[in-house]
Design an enzyme around this catalytic site. Structure first.
Site, PDB file in Angstrom:
ATOM      1  N   ASN A   1      -0.832  18.776   1.080  1.00 52.29           N
ATOM      2  CA  ASN A   1      -1.974  18.034   1.605  1.00 52.29           C
ATOM      3  C   ASN A   1      -2.967  19.049   2.187  1.00 52.29           C
ATOM      4  OD1 ASN A   1      -3.644  16.797   3.569  1.00 52.29           O
ATOM      5  ND2 ASN A   1      -2.388  14.968   3.492  1.00 52.29           N
TER       6      ASN A   1
ATOM      7  N   HIS B   1      -6.640  19.634   5.871  1.00 50.08           N
ATOM      8  CA  HIS B   1      -6.992  20.485   7.017  1.00 50.08           C
ATOM      9  C   HIS B   1      -7.882  21.656   6.652  1.00 50.08           C
ATOM     10  CE1 HIS B   1      -4.898  18.098   9.844  1.00 50.08           C
ATOM     11  NE2 HIS B   1      -3.872  18.040   9.024  1.00 50.08           N
TER      12      HIS B   1
ATOM     13  N   HIS C   1      -6.840  13.053   1.429  1.00 51.84           N
ATOM     14  CA  HIS C   1      -7.079  11.727   2.018  1.00 51.84           C
ATOM     15  C   HIS C   1      -8.573  11.606   2.298  1.00 51.84           C
ATOM     16  CE1 HIS C   1      -5.937   8.730   5.508  1.00 51.84           C
ATOM     17  NE2 HIS C   1      -6.796   8.222   4.664  1.00 51.84           N
TER      18      HIS C   1
ATOM     19  N   ARG D   1     -11.039   9.752   4.041  1.00 48.06           N
ATOM     20  CA  ARG D   1     -11.069   8.733   5.092  1.00 48.06           C
ATOM     21  C   ARG D   1     -12.420   8.046   5.104  1.00 48.06           C
ATOM     22  NH1 ARG D   1      -6.577   9.533   8.978  1.00 48.06           N
ATOM     23  NH2 ARG D   1      -7.548   7.825  10.088  1.00 48.06           N
TER      24      ARG D   1
ATOM     25  N   ARG E   1     -14.158  12.337   7.866  1.00 46.00           N
ATOM     26  CA  ARG E   1     -14.044  13.380   8.885  1.00 46.00           C
ATOM     27  C   ARG E   1     -13.607  14.719   8.301  1.00 46.00           C
ATOM     28  NH1 ARG E   1      -8.827  11.185  12.119  1.00 46.00           N
ATOM     29  NH2 ARG E   1     -10.112   9.316  12.142  1.00 46.00           N
TER      30      ARG E   1
ATOM     31  N   GLU F   1      -4.897   9.880  -1.362  1.00 43.90           N
ATOM     32  CA  GLU F   1      -4.511   9.001  -0.243  1.00 43.90           C
ATOM     33  C   GLU F   1      -5.725   8.223   0.222  1.00 43.90           C
ATOM     34  OE1 GLU F   1      -3.012  10.166   3.646  1.00 43.90           O
ATOM     35  OE2 GLU F   1      -1.811  11.582   2.511  1.00 43.90           O
TER      36      GLU F   1
ATOM     37  N   THR G   1      -4.350  11.180  13.210  1.00 42.40           N
ATOM     38  CA  THR G   1      -3.781  11.275  11.873  1.00 42.40           C
ATOM     39  C   THR G   1      -3.186   9.900  11.575  1.00 42.40           C
ATOM     40  OG1 THR G   1      -2.197  12.452  10.466  1.00 42.40           O
ATOM     41  CG2 THR G   1      -1.580  12.184  12.773  1.00 42.40           C
ATOM     42  N   THR G   2      -2.672   9.689  10.358  1.00 40.09           N
ATOM     43  CA  THR G   2      -2.174   8.359  10.006  1.00 40.09           C
ATOM     44  C   THR G   2      -1.005   7.977  10.925  1.00 40.09           C
ATOM     45  OG1 THR G   2      -2.721   9.009   7.761  1.00 40.09           O
ATOM     46  CG2 THR G   2      -1.581   6.914   8.034  1.00 40.09           C
TER      47      THR G   2
ATOM     48  N   GLU H   1       6.250   6.033   0.007  1.00 38.29           N
ATOM     49  CA  GLU H   1       6.335   7.301   0.726  1.00 38.29           C
ATOM     50  C   GLU H   1       6.740   6.949   2.152  1.00 38.29           C
ATOM     51  OE1 GLU H   1       3.248  10.277   0.288  1.00 38.29           O
ATOM     52  OE2 GLU H   1       3.568  10.927   2.359  1.00 38.29           O
TER      53      GLU H   1
ATOM     54  N   HIS I   1       4.807  13.495   6.378  1.00 37.77           N
ATOM     55  CA  HIS I   1       4.167  13.428   7.697  1.00 37.77           C
ATOM     56  C   HIS I   1       4.935  14.226   8.745  1.00 37.77           C
ATOM     57  CE1 HIS I   1       1.431  12.228  10.798  1.00 37.77           C
ATOM     58  NE2 HIS I   1       0.701  11.647   9.878  1.00 37.77           N
ATOM     59  N   GLY I   2       4.236  15.215   9.267  1.00 37.04           N
ATOM     60  CA  GLY I   2       4.756  15.990  10.401  1.00 37.04           C
ATOM     61  C   GLY I   2       5.841  16.995  10.060  1.00 37.04           C
TER      62      GLY I   2
HETATM   63  N1  PXP Z   1       1.616  11.792   3.695  1.00 37.09           N
HETATM   64  C1  PXP Z   1       0.712  10.933   4.215  1.00 37.09           C
HETATM   65  C2  PXP Z   1       0.650   9.565   3.653  1.00 37.09           C
HETATM   66  C3  PXP Z   1      -0.177  11.336   5.239  1.00 37.09           C
HETATM   67  O1  PXP Z   1      -1.071  10.465   5.758  1.00 37.09           O
HETATM   68  C4  PXP Z   1      -0.115  12.671   5.693  1.00 37.09           C
HETATM   69  C5  PXP Z   1      -1.083  13.133   6.745  1.00 37.09           C
HETATM   70  O2  PXP Z   1      -2.378  13.133   6.260  1.00 37.09           O
HETATM   71  C6  PXP Z   1       0.835  13.530   5.116  1.00 37.09           C
HETATM   72  C7  PXP Z   1       1.683  13.049   4.130  1.00 37.09           C
HETATM   73  C8  PXP Z   1       0.950  14.957   5.537  1.00 37.09           C
HETATM   74  O3  PXP Z   1       1.273  15.032   6.880  1.00 37.09           O
HETATM   75  P1  PXP Z   1       1.214  16.420   7.635  1.00 37.09           P
HETATM   76  O4  PXP Z   1      -0.175  16.928   7.518  1.00 37.09           O
HETATM   77  O5  PXP Z   1       1.623  16.080   9.021  1.00 37.09           O
HETATM   78  O6  PXP Z   1       2.200  17.337   6.936  1.00 37.09           O
END
Ligand code: PXP
Length: 253
Positions: free
Chosen positions: A9, A12, A45, A47, A51, A75, A105-106, A160, A201-202
């Site tokens: 992803n 960032h 993603h 948004r 942003r 996304e 974040t989501t 997911e 995520h995370g």
């Molecule tokens: N998957 C989804 C659906 C997300 O919304 C995000 C965050 O944008 C990620 C994966 C990746 O998360 P992270 O950036 O915390 O690794």
């Protein structure tokens, strides 16, 4: 031997770029480096408030993915505007996520048990499948059995699982057994219908390894940790390091 896939992803990279409103660092360049380093797909993603990822990043990143014959995982929230963009762009994958304006974040997964949300997600899936039949859809949800069973009634291809709480507990050295149990039970529900079972995520290298050793998920979408580490070690080396770890854990042990 099948190995879990890594989706990087790169939102960032866009966050950093938008901080100055310049044209660098370029998102498509980051996609190029990740894919050249072996990443299996790129996740972005778009948004509603733009942003980080901007509209032009979507075709640019998709072109990079096409160059490497790898999927773009787009996304998006379930708004009409996003559904329209997905139908025009026709990415290989769409990941539907809940989107709140004020969140950093989501936060949390789609609540498809709520009838209104269910209908919004259902309509989004139907429209995308009709206008872009080759696009596969994953639903970003918590590993809650009721939610997962509702997902299976929708026109999608995968879930997911939101690993945010697991990842936080990992960092705080808390007991992970309840998360891991839910993920195992979730897989049984999802695989009964032959859907894909993805996670994200995370996650960090360390919290990923525990999940890899469980051999539950076929795909991981990871962003924040990779981009953060890339500041110190370079994007290519970080992606390669993560893939080296993933290749130690083939899906069938
Ligand atoms: N998957 C989804 C659906 C997300 O919304 C995000 C965050 O944008 C990620 C994966 C990746 O998360 P992270 O950036 O915390 O690794």
């Amino acid at each position: 031997m099948k190995y879990p896939r890594l989706g990087v992803n790169i939102d960032h990279v866009a966050t950093l770029r938008q901080q100055r409103g310049e044209f660098y660092p370029e998102v498509s360049r980051a996609a190029d480096i990740c894919l050249a380093s072996g990443a299996d797909q790129i996740t972005i993603h778009l948004r509603e408030d733009r942003r980080h990822i901007q509209d032009r990043d979507v075709p640019d990143t998709h072109n990079e993915c096409r160059k490497f014959k790898r999927p773009l995982n787009f996304e998006m929230g379930c708004s009409d505007e996003m559904v329209q963009i997905a139908c025009n762009q026709k990415p290989e994958w769409v990941c539907l996520v809940p989107e709140k304006r004020a969140e950093r974040t989501t936060e949390g997964g789609l609540d498809v048990v709520d009838p209104n949300n269910y209908l919004r997600v259902k309509n989004a899936c139907e429209t995308i499948k009709k206008k872009s039949p080759n696009t596969k859809i994953s639903l970003f949800v918590e590993a809650n059995p009721e939610v997962l069973k509702r997902c299976l009634t929708l026109n999608a291809d995968a879930v997911e699982i939101h690993t945010g709480e697991y990842a936080k507990d990992f960092l705080n050295k808390k007991d992970l057994s309840s998360h891991l149990k839910m993920y195992r039970e979730g897989r049984t529900i999802i695989k009964a219908q032959g859907w894909g079972y993805h996670a994200g995520h995370g996650l960090t290298l360390e919290s990923l390894e525990t999940l890899l050793s469980e051999r539950q998920f076929e795909e991981y979408n990871i962003g924040h940790w990779i981009i953060g580490e890339a500041l110190f070690f370079g994007l290519s080396d970080v992606v390669k390091k993560m893939l080296t770890l993933m290749n130690k854990y083939p899906l069938e042990a």
